[in-house]
Design an enzyme around this catalytic site. Structure first.
Site, short mmCIF file in Angstrom:
data_model
loop_
_atom_site.label_atom_id
_atom_site.label_comp_id
_atom_site.label_asym_id
_atom_site.label_seq_id
_atom_site.Cartn_x
_atom_site.Cartn_y
_atom_site.Cartn_z
N ALA A 142 36.77 -19.51 26.87
CA ALA A 142 37.59 -20.70 27.13
C ALA A 142 38.74 -20.43 28.10
CB ALA A 142 38.12 -21.26 25.82
N GLU A 173 31.93 -13.89 37.54
CA GLU A 173 32.11 -14.77 36.37
C GLU A 173 30.74 -15.03 35.75
OE1 GLU A 173 33.72 -19.31 35.45
OE2 GLU A 173 33.53 -18.62 37.51
N ARG A 202 28.02 -29.22 29.78
CA ARG A 202 28.81 -29.37 28.55
C ARG A 202 29.98 -30.31 28.76
NH1 ARG A 202 29.84 -23.86 25.82
NH2 ARG A 202 30.37 -25.28 24.16
N HIS A 248 28.62 -16.91 32.25
CA HIS A 248 28.63 -17.74 31.04
C HIS A 248 27.23 -17.79 30.45
CE1 HIS A 248 32.69 -19.07 31.83
NE2 HIS A 248 32.32 -19.24 33.08
N PRO A 269 37.58 -14.53 24.45
CA PRO A 269 37.73 -15.02 23.09
C PRO A 269 36.44 -15.60 22.50
CG PRO A 269 38.86 -16.46 24.64
CD PRO A 269 38.43 -15.25 25.40
N ASN A 270 36.27 -15.28 21.24
CA ASN A 270 35.18 -15.77 20.39
C ASN A 270 33.81 -15.20 20.71
OD1 ASN A 270 36.89 -17.49 18.78
ND2 ASN A 270 37.00 -18.81 20.58
#
Length: 140
Positions: free
Chosen positions: A73, A94, A103, A96, A9-10
């Site tokens: 997320a 994974e 964060r 990012h 998402p996003n």
């Protein structure tokens, strides 16, 4: 070797969404560079979805040799995606863009990390470059 890069998402908003965190470049602009870098070593397929079920369907149906997954997320909330990764035979890395450990505290926990081959984070879009390289090396 076929590698699927799957964004959650996003991530379709890269280049416009919080450039201070995610940079000012879209993934669509970066993808040709990534494919060119690994030409002859890996065929890179790409998919993106804002929907948890579509991400699960894509993982279940992939015929790739490895997956590079930025679950966005959903990394921190989706037991369903974690269960899917555990159920499939394809190794998943994974990834990012930002350093999630630097964060908000909620981003410090990954539900998918325990079922992934490894995690790469914090190198901007080059996190994908590192993840593809790792997938190639791990599948030899």
């Amino acid at each position: 070797m076929k590698i699927l890069i799957l964004n959650g998402p996003n991530l379709n908003m890269l280049g416009r969404r919080e450039p201070g965190i995610y940079g000012s470049r879209s993934f669509d602009d970066f993808l040709p560079e990534l494919r060119a870098r690994f030409a002859g070593r890996a065929d890179i397929e790409y998919a993106q979805s804002n929907h948890e079920g579509a991400i699960i369907d894509t993982l279940q149906l992939t015929d790739a040799d490895a997956v590079v997954l930025n679950a966005g997320a959903y990394t921190h909330t989706s037991l369903a995606i974690a269960d899917c990764i555990a159920a499939i035979k394809v190794p998943v890395t994974e990834v990012h863009i930002s350093n999630v450990m630097a964060r908000e505290p909620i981003r410090h926990t990954s539900l998918i990390a325990p079922v992934c081959r490894g995690t790469i984070a914090g190198f901007g879009l080059h996190s994908y470059t590192l993840a593809v390289e790792a997938a190639i090396l791990a599948c030899k």
